[in-house]
Scaffold this motif. Structure first.
Motif, PDB file in Angstrom:
ATOM      1  N   LYS A 118       1.128  -1.578  -0.148  1.00 34.95           N
ATOM      2  CA  LYS A 118      -0.182   0.177   0.135  1.00 34.95           C
ATOM      3  C   LYS A 118       1.099   1.247   0.291  1.00 34.95           C
ATOM      4  O   LYS A 118       0.780   2.389   0.703  1.00 34.95           O
ATOM      5  CB  LYS A 118      -1.156   0.350   1.074  1.00 34.95           C
ATOM      6  CG  LYS A 118      -1.647  -1.369   1.168  1.00 34.95           C
ATOM      7  CD  LYS A 118      -2.967  -0.612   2.095  1.00 34.95           C
ATOM      8  CE  LYS A 118      -4.252  -2.271   2.391  1.00 34.95           C
ATOM      9  NZ  LYS A 118      -3.883  -2.581   0.875  1.00 34.95           N
ATOM     10  N   LYS A 119       2.360   1.248  -0.820  1.00 36.82           N
ATOM     11  CA  LYS A 119       2.880   1.862  -0.291  1.00 36.82           C
ATOM     12  C   LYS A 119       2.328   2.923  -2.154  1.00 36.82           C
ATOM     13  O   LYS A 119       2.894   4.334  -2.407  1.00 36.82           O
ATOM     14  CB  LYS A 119       4.485   1.366  -0.562  1.00 36.82           C
ATOM     15  CG  LYS A 119       5.457   1.269   0.719  1.00 36.82           C
ATOM     16  CD  LYS A 119       6.676   0.958   0.846  1.00 36.82           C
ATOM     17  CE  LYS A 119       6.970   0.865   1.837  1.00 36.82           C
ATOM     18  NZ  LYS A 119       8.605   0.862   1.859  1.00 36.82           N
ATOM     19  N   ILE A 120       2.303   2.302  -2.698  1.00 35.46           N
ATOM     20  CA  ILE A 120       1.412   2.628  -4.145  1.00 35.46           C
ATOM     21  C   ILE A 120       0.276   2.951  -4.290  1.00 35.46           C
ATOM     22  O   ILE A 120       0.026   1.100  -3.946  1.00 35.46           O
ATOM     23  CB  ILE A 120       2.374   2.554  -4.732  1.00 35.46           C
ATOM     24  CG1 ILE A 120       3.928   3.608  -5.212  1.00 35.46           C
ATOM     25  CG2 ILE A 120       2.146   2.232  -6.630  1.00 35.46           C
ATOM     26  CD1 ILE A 120       4.767   2.273  -6.388  1.00 35.46           C
ATOM     27  N   ASN A 121      -0.749   2.886  -5.094  1.00 38.60           N
ATOM     28  CA  ASN A 121      -1.738   2.801  -5.722  1.00 38.60           C
ATOM     29  C   ASN A 121      -1.909   1.702  -6.616  1.00 38.60           C
ATOM     30  O   ASN A 121      -1.471   2.226  -7.572  1.00 38.60           O
ATOM     31  CB  ASN A 121      -2.713   4.086  -5.536  1.00 38.60           C
ATOM     32  CG  ASN A 121      -2.986   4.627  -4.205  1.00 38.60           C
ATOM     33  OD1 ASN A 121      -2.942   3.992  -2.656  1.00 38.60           O
ATOM     34  ND2 ASN A 121      -3.373   5.752  -4.150  1.00 38.60           N
ATOM     35  N   PRO A 122      -3.106   1.654  -6.847  1.00 42.83           N
ATOM     36  CA  PRO A 122      -3.089   0.720  -8.474  1.00 42.83           C
ATOM     37  C   PRO A 122      -2.859   1.253  -9.155  1.00 42.83           C
ATOM     38  O   PRO A 122      -3.845   2.774  -8.968  1.00 42.83           O
ATOM     39  CB  PRO A 122      -3.925  -0.388  -8.080  1.00 42.83           C
ATOM     40  CG  PRO A 122      -4.399  -0.468  -6.664  1.00 42.83           C
ATOM     41  CD  PRO A 122      -4.211   0.300  -5.572  1.00 42.83           C
ATOM     42  N   VAL A 123      -2.573   1.752 -10.676  1.00 45.27           N
ATOM     43  CA  VAL A 123      -2.652   2.624 -11.487  1.00 45.27           C
ATOM     44  C   VAL A 123      -4.550   2.452 -12.079  1.00 45.27           C
ATOM     45  O   VAL A 123      -4.844   1.873 -12.383  1.00 45.27           O
ATOM     46  CB  VAL A 123      -2.056   2.117 -13.360  1.00 45.27           C
ATOM     47  CG1 VAL A 123      -2.283   2.930 -14.268  1.00 45.27           C
ATOM     48  CG2 VAL A 123      -0.616   1.675 -12.580  1.00 45.27           C
ATOM     49  N   SER A 124      -4.358   4.028 -11.984  1.00 47.62           N
ATOM     50  CA  SER A 124      -5.617   4.239 -12.538  1.00 47.62           C
ATOM     51  C   SER A 124      -6.454   4.788 -14.164  1.00 47.62           C
ATOM     52  O   SER A 124      -5.098   5.188 -14.556  1.00 47.62           O
ATOM     53  CB  SER A 124      -6.675   5.536 -11.371  1.00 47.62           C
ATOM     54  OG  SER A 124      -5.986   6.830 -11.464  1.00 47.62           O
TER      55      SER A 124
END
Length: 815
Positions: free
Chosen positions: A384-390
């Motif tokens: 959860k350091k980076i969000n999935p690509v939107s």
């Protein structure tokens, strides 16, 4: 030497090829000419389709092959003398037989590899160039055909091969330097690898072929002949006012072509740029047009912005998260992943905090780009350091392009202000340090509006186009349309306003034309229009999505007034003579005002009080300048003033009212005027515009009509009641006459309270000499405390009401 390239539209038919011959013949009289041609218009698409069908083992590919054969044999029959056709047909059929074999191979193995597809699609240019060369020879032009596969060498990246310029330049120099023919006809798009396999240069590669030949041979000029007269300030199919750019730099042309200017294939410019060879974009069907010259010219040219362009079908991909901040190599990993996935990035922006990276890619590449990025950052996403690509779809990129934009202040501000005023939502912005390009990502549905808005802002001599949607074409509406029609030229010349009526509706029909209705015969157009409805009219206005849209309500209809919030919420201005909305419950009135401010859409109703008199506008200026209203006294009904100025004991009251209605001074239902409700609405609006919170129920109404008249439910019964109560009206008149007074229906607002009613006005009062249908308003303010500010003039009638609506339109134009 000169190189001329002709695209598919230029060689789409025998008649068009004859135009090409005239251009080539003229050019060849002065120097050696290399002619690069595309496949006949549409043939490449047919070849691709046939290949896909064959690979899918669908025998329909044979039908397409027959179409291709018929197309070329028909061209030969039309262009070549009958006694010379046999040899040409024989060669073409030989090539078609090879093409048939290739397609049959794809059918048998159920597959079409990139290598095989290059062999198949190249036949479009091979066939067209051979036929055109033979036609030139037939026409006594000193011409020869040369296969580009013998001159341009590439790697084996089939589908979009990379040119081996060292080998290619040597071959081209040797050939073009020794050939003696005046005209050399070559196929564009195709090449061959060092080991002799057919390759292609990518869609649009015929331009590239021409540029390669021009650079390798040291040509004096490269001419790209197409179906438009050069590069335009914007896409002329979307922006009707777009015009040809006479001259442009290589860098500007590359920016415009990269961002969707389809008249030129982006890589074309590179070889010519390296050798400083001018590129001239010309129109095959209008060769006398000057076109666009692309060169290394660096002189300042008028205007900082040279063109406005766009790319549709864009998706935005965003990678963000706190784990990106201060971590080296995130961007490197991000773009390496996209490179390995063969995803081309057309737009990049990154937050200065390093919290996010946002890119624009073709919508068709978005799914695989997201899949690849999510896989590459799977570990960071799991923590959860980076969000999935939107991913955001259904977007487009618009761009301003110009070499000298950096030396002009405020271009970005003008761009975004113009878009904001027209409710164009900007999803992302990118601007390079060179300031040659300012790009913005917007909703795809807003492209037309955005391009027209920006073109108007930067190219159209500051002429502002207003698009009107008019509901109600009775007395007022008809006069309004007549005034617009009469004054259009004056407004465009003197006020720089181009006013177009795009939609018209009455209670039964509606008609639209997004290029503007012909106001000389709008009635016949409306008669032939489609069935109308409040919702269907609104939906059409919304779907057209035109810049500077204004909804004009010329009705007195409550249901129409209830639609204003929808228009304002879509940044569509509202101009109305309908008093219902501005006199509706205070919360609704305030809501409309707030919507107007929030969506930058003016809500103007000057004609609600005093028809064409500048009463509300004057009141607004008083308040804005810091003055405060202490009292308002007014005669606000032109119809009632007309009635009581013409009423006497010799003319029955009902006949005077009928005369007022016939002359257009009253509402269709005259009870609205005579009951006082119309005047109540007007004084309510003035009180509210003065900054007071008031509702119509709080206004005292001293009615002069008998109770029976007030309770009637239709116009016929109302007139009958006026006849019945003749004595009542005669008494009112006689009592005033005995006191040497005149009857006036007066509205007053003071100390937060409002009232309306019929009054006996003595001779020394400013209202006494108010004649005809005139209105008069007295504003008592802190500044005008002894002598009030007085506004007086015609306050009723279709002509003056229409002029008041017209004035509001012009106010918006100057907004």
């Amino acid at each position: 030497m000169k190189v001329l390239k002709f695209g598919g539209s230029s060689v789409a038919s025998p008649d068009r090829i004859r135009k090409v011959k005239e251009i080539v013949f003229k050019a060849s009289q002065k120097q050696k000419v290399v002619v690069v041609v595309s496949a006949f218009g549409g043939v490449t698409d047919l070849l691709v389709k046939a290949s896909l069908l064959a690979a899918a083992q669908d025998e329909e590919y044979k039908e397409i092959l027959l179409q291709i054969e018929e197309r070329h044999l028909s061209a030969i029959e039309s262009l070549i003398d009958i006694n010379k056709q046999s040899a040409v047909i024989s060669t073409v059929k030989r090539d078609l037989n090879v093409l048939e074999t290739l397609l049959e191979g794809a059918y048998l193995i159920g597959e079409s590899t990139p290598k095989l597809l290059d062999k198949i699609v190249g036949y479009g240019e091979l066939l067209s160039s051979y036929i055109i060369s033979e036609y030139f020879i037939n026409e006594k032009i000193d011409s020869v055909h040369k296969d580009s596969r013998q001159l341009i060498k590439t790697d084996t990246c089939f589908g979009k091969s990379h040119v081996n310029f060292k080998a290619t330049n040597t071959l081209c120099e040797n050939y073009f330097g020794t050939v003696s023919y005046s005209v050399i006809v070559t196929p564009g798009f195709i090449a061959s690898s060092i080991d002799g396999n057919s390759t292609t240069l990518g869609r649009g590669g015929s331009d590239y072929t021409a540029a390669i030949y021009a650079a390798a041979s040291g040509a004096k000029k490269l001419e790209i002949w197409t179906d438009v007269s050069g590069m335009f300030t914007a896409n002329p199919k979307i922006v009707k006012q777009a015009f040809t750019i006479p001259s442009i730099s290589y860098q500007e042309a590359m920016e415009l072509s990269h961002f969707g200017a389809k008249v030129l294939y982006p890589p074309t410019i590179q070889p010519a740029l390296f050798k400083k060879i001018p590129i001239h974009i010309k129109n095959t069907f209008a060769p006398e047009d000057s076109g666009t010259l692309i060169s290394s010219e660096t002189e300042d040219k008028p205007g900082a912005v040279r063109g406005i362009t766009h790319i549709e079908n864009i998706s935005l991909l965003s990678l963000e998260g706190s784990g990106m901040v201060g971590i080296p190599g995130i961007s490197k990993r991000f773009f390496e992943v996209l490179s390995h996935a063969e995803v081309s990035v057309v737009f990049i922006t990154q937050a200065s905090s390093e919290h996010s990276i946002c890119i624009g890619v073709s919508s068709q590449d978005a799914p695989k780009a997201k899949e690849a990025l999510d896989a590459a950052f799977e570990y960071e996403i799991s923590l959860k350091k980076i969000n999935p690509v939107s991913v955001e779809d259904d977007l487009a990129i618009i761009a301003l392009v110009g070499d000298h934009m950096k030396s002009h202040q405020g271009l970005s501000g003008r761009m975004f202000s113009a878009l904001g005023k027209n409710n164009v939502n900007i999803r992302a912005i990118a601007q390079g340090a060179s300031e040659r390009n300012i790009s913005a990502v917007i909703n795809k549905e807003d492209v037309k509006k955005a391009l027209n808005t920006l073109h108007e802002q930067f190219f159209e001599d500051h002429i502002k186009q207003l698009n009107l949607f008019v509901m109600g074409v009775g007395n007022v509406g008809e006069k309004f349309l007549d005034q617009i029609h009469t004054q259009r030229k004056y407004l465009k010349k003197q006020l720089k306003l181009n006013i177009r009526v795009v939609g018209i509706s009455n209670s039964k029909k509606m008609v639209f034309d997004d290029s503007g209705l012909d106001l000389a015969n709008w009635k016949s157009q409306l008669d032939q229009g489609e069935t109308t409805g409040l919702d269907s009219f609104y939906q059409r206005v919304k779907e057209l999505n035109l810049r500077n849209s204004i909804f004009v309500d010329n009705t007195a209809n409550d249901k129409v007034a209830q639609t204003y919030d929808k228009y304002l919420s879509d940044s569509i201005s509202v101009v109305t003579c309908n008093k219902i909305a501005a006199s509706s419950p205070y919360k609704k009135y305030i809501q409309l005002k707030e919507l107007s401010r929030r969506y930058n859409a003016p809500f103007l109703f000057e004609t609600n009080v005093g028809a064409g008199l500048p009463i509300i506008d004057t009141l607004k200026h008083l308040i804005a300048s810091g003055d405060k209203i202490t009292k308002i006294q007014a005669v606000l009904s032109g119809s009632l003033n007309f009635v009581f100025n013409n009423f006497n004991l010799e003319t029955p009251f009902d006949q005077v009212v009928k005369q007022a209605q016939d002359e257009g001074y009253t509402e269709p239902d005259p009870k609205i005027d005579l009951s006082g409700i119309d005047v109540m609405r007007k004084i309510l609006i003035l009180a509210r515009e003065s900054g007071n919170e008031l509702d119509i129920e709080q206004i005292e109404n001293d009615a002069f009509l008998p109770e029976e008249s007030l309770n009637t439910t239709n116009v016929e019964d109302f007139y009958k009641s006026l006849v019945k109560h003749k004595a009542h009206f005669d008494k009112i008149y006689s009592q005033a006459e005995e006191k040497n007074c005149r009857l006036k229906y007066v509205a007053q607002f003071e100390n937060g309270k409002a009232k309306v009613g019929l009054q006996e006005i003595p001779k020394d009062h400013p209202f006494y000499n108010l004649e005809g249908k005139d209105n008069i308003v007295l504003f008592f303010t802190q500044r005008y405390n002894e002598q009030p500010l007085l506004i007086k003039g015609a306050g009723a009638g279709a002509e003056v009401t229409a002029s008041g609506i017209f004035a509001d339109i012009i106010r918006i134009g100057n907004f």
